[in-house]
Scaffold this active site. Structure first.
Site, PDB file in Angstrom:
ATOM      1  N   GLY A  57       0.843  -1.186   0.000  1.00 16.27           N
ATOM      2  CA  GLY A  57       0.000   0.000   0.000  1.00 16.27           C
ATOM      3  C   GLY A  57       0.877   1.233   0.000  1.00 16.27           C
ATOM      4  CB  CYS A  84       5.258  -4.052  -0.111  1.00 19.51           C
ATOM      5  SG  CYS A  84       6.027  -2.415  -0.183  1.00 19.51           S
ATOM      6  CE1 TYR A  85       1.596   0.746   5.817  1.00 21.26           C
ATOM      7  CE2 TYR A  85       0.025  -1.049   6.075  1.00 21.26           C
ATOM      8  CZ  TYR A  85       0.529   0.169   6.486  1.00 21.26           C
ATOM      9  OH  TYR A  85      -0.027   0.809   7.567  1.00 21.26           O
ATOM     10  CG  HIS A 172       5.629  -4.547  -4.901  1.00 23.88           C
ATOM     11  ND1 HIS A 172       4.380  -4.446  -4.324  1.00 23.88           N
ATOM     12  CD2 HIS A 172       6.319  -3.472  -4.467  1.00 23.88           C
ATOM     13  CE1 HIS A 172       4.318  -3.361  -3.587  1.00 23.88           C
ATOM     14  NE2 HIS A 172       5.489  -2.751  -3.655  1.00 23.88           N
ATOM     15  CD  GLU A 174       2.474  -6.995  -5.966  1.00 24.26           C
ATOM     16  OE1 GLU A 174       3.332  -7.731  -5.459  1.00 24.26           O
ATOM     17  OE2 GLU A 174       2.191  -5.873  -5.517  1.00 24.26           O
ATOM     18  CB  VAL A 229     -15.152  -6.937 -23.616  1.00 24.80           C
ATOM     19  CG1 VAL A 229     -15.012  -8.407 -23.292  1.00 24.80           C
ATOM     20  CG2 VAL A 229     -14.120  -6.511 -24.627  1.00 24.80           C
ATOM     21  CG  ASP A 230     -16.384  -4.949 -19.468  1.00 21.50           C
ATOM     22  OD1 ASP A 230     -15.617  -5.845 -19.870  1.00 21.50           O
ATOM     23  OD2 ASP A 230     -15.982  -3.889 -18.966  1.00 21.50           O
ATOM     24  CE  LYS A 376     -12.177  -4.926 -20.762  1.00 25.82           C
ATOM     25  NZ  LYS A 376     -13.151  -3.870 -20.501  1.00 25.82           N
TER      26      LYS A 376
END
Ligand code: XMP
Length: 521
Positions: A57, A84-85, A172, A174, A229-230, A376
């Site tokens: 964060g 991290c945080y 990180h 990710e 798309v959605d 998505k």
């Protein structure tokens, strides 16, 4: 959502970080949900989680209002991974110390694994690059926590505690800039937490079909189709559940890309036997936009005109079908919208009575949001599983206000035609070169009030510049400009200046986001 899989709860200390982690977990085929940092232990347990991940964060643990880790969640007996945080918050919560460093570490950083017994790093090199973003660092840890990595600015850059199954890294894992990041996450998920990689997004089809049928029964449902798309996937899913009880409305606002209307009418609705009403509203939109140059005013005008056109369309459709009105409205809300609206805890398909996007009071709908648990890329998987045309499933996102926010200056019919033609050429060439799929988007912007000098034959001419903005991105929150092949760019440029009258110059936007946004307005 009723799924029979392992679920990982991501505790949110910063929305962008938490969302990226949640997506990476799902890419590892494990279902994930995001809860706010202040979620209670009961709320977390209600998801029956197999593991918890505490996100990074933007705050410093030293800030007065820094989000606090609820210490109860470390005592649930569920494996925990802090990032991290989240890593620092664990250290602080268990009686370790965090210190403010002189030196911050941002970006690519070399770390050394100092204790190879940490199962998180089994099968990983002892020296590796990771993506860091911190100034504070963990300075000490109580037993049975053991440090397992260090970096130039963090003597303790990772820790593990096997007896309580609590792990953490300062960096990180990710982000794509951490080469062993996804492997680290998978090791935590599969080997430490025992999660099975069984989550497939298309499972929501059967779950939602049943739920929509049970809720809607014999009533009638409306869907505003944008061509994106959605809304297309949401409509196709609801159609699978209730067939002709669904009617889609497509408002042709005159601000569309070339061929967009026929794609919705033929490729989507006709091919899938979906009831569709097209509301012609071009004249109305262009009339309202005449003389307007300010981007936010354009957006407001377009929003209001849409509501009027949609309301009119829904009354027409209801009258045609002999109904007094519609009770349900389909929306292609995605999980990031849900997280951002602070409503991540609710996982129902139907939200309670809701007045949508400023529709008048007498047009209240119950919302059907069958994609609200998905990201998505997962929506695209669902679209493909529903058999939708590849062109629809892989469409680039397009802003609701359409080409109006890509004309810098007043929006006129002539300018819209010029831009739509230019945009078509760019799309065609990107597709032909096989480059479209690697891009998030490639907006084309018309600098309509700029008089750019050209030479054509012996004469000096004046025309408008077009800017092309190819970007790569994962979620549009950040983006980088795409390094397209020079020959492809040359082809695009020469086709535009040869084929589109009034455009004498083509420019390439080479700015990342931040600092620039993707769209120009
Ligand atoms: P920006 O320009 O903010 O765009 O970097 C991020 C993403 O959002 C889209 N976008 C919009 N979508 N209405 C929309 O529905 C809008 O007013 C709007 N403005 C930007 C943009 O295309 C990109 O994908």
């Amino acid at each position: 959502m009723e799924i029979n899989h392992d679920t990982v709860v991501v505790v949110n200390f910063g929305a962008q970080y938490a969302q990226l982690i949640a997506r990476r977990i799902r890419e590892a085929r494990v279902f994930s949900v995001i809860v706010p940092y202040f979620a209670t232990a009961e709320e977390i347990l209600s998801h029956n989680p197999s593991a918890l991940i505490l996100s990074g964060g933007p705050a410093s643990v030293f800030e007065k209002n820094a989000p606090q880790l609820n210490p109860d969640i470390l005592k649930l007996g569920i494996p925990v991974f802090g990032i991290c945080y989240g890593f620092q918050a664990i250290a602080q919560s268990v009686g370790g110390s965090v210190k403010q460093n002189e030196m911050a570490e941002y970006g690519r950083t070399a770390v050394a694994i100092t204790d190879t017994a940490d199962p998180l790093f089994s099968d990983q090199p002892g020296h590796q690059e990771v993506w860091m973003s911190h100034r504070d660092a963990v300075a000490s840890l109580p037993a049975p926590f053991l440090p397992s990595a260090k970096s130039p600015a963090a003597a303790i850059a990772a820790f593990y505690n096997e007896s309580d199954r609590i792990y953490g890294v300062q960096w990180h894992p990710e982000v794509v800039h951490t080469p062993y990041g996804q492997q680290t996450l998978k090791t935590f998920l599969y080997d430490i937490a025992g999660c099975a990689p069984t989550w497939m997004p298309d499972e929501i089809i059967d779950i939602q079909v049943e739920r929509i049928r049970n809720t809607v029964k014999d009533r009638h449902v409306l869907c505003a189709l944008s061509g994106g798309v959605d809304s297309s996937v949401a409509a196709a899913l609801v159609h699978r559940a209730i067939g002709d009880q669904l009617t889609c409305v497509f408002v042709d606002n005159g601000l569309l890309r070339k061929g967009e209307r026929s794609q919705v009418v033929s490729d989507f609705a006709a091919t899938n036997n979906i009831r569709l009403h097209v509301e012609d509203a071009e004249a109305e939109f262009l009339g309202d936009l005449a003389g307007v140059t300010e981007p936010e005013t354009k957006r407001k005008i377009i929003g209001n005109a849409f509501i009027r056109a949609f309301e009119r369309a829904s009354r027409k459709v209801a009258a045609e079908q002999g109904l007094s009105g519609f009770e349900y409205l389909v929306q292609g809300t995605l999980y990031p919208d849900v997280v951002e609206s602070g409503n991540a805890a609710g996982t129902s398909v139907i939200k309670s009575h809701h007045n949508v996007g400023g529709l008048p009071d007498d047009m209240e709908f119950e919302l059907i949001e069958p994609l609200r648990d998905l990201f998505k890329d997962e929506v695209r998987e669902v679209g493909a599983a529903l058999g939708l045309d590849k062109k629809i499933v892989w469409r680039h996102p397009f802003p609701g206000p359409g080409l109006a926010v890509r004309i810098i200056g007043e929006v006129t019919k002539e300018r819209l035609e010029i831009l739509a033609e230019t945009d078509k050429i760019v799309t065609e060439e990107l597709e032909k070169a096989g480059a479209a799929a690697s891009l998030w988007q490639c907006p084309v912007i018309l600098l309509a009030d700029v008089r750019s000098v050209g030479v054509q034959g012996d004469a000096r001419t004046y025309g408008m510049p077009a800017v092309i903005r190819p970007v790569i991105s994962q979620d549009a929150m950040t983006a980088d400009w795409a390094r397209l092949d020079y020959d492809l760019l040359a082809k695009i440029s020469s086709r535009i200046t040869n084929e589109v009258e009034h455009i004498t110059r083509v420019a390439l936007d080479i700015t990342s986001k931040p600092p620039a946004s993707i769209e120009w307005e």
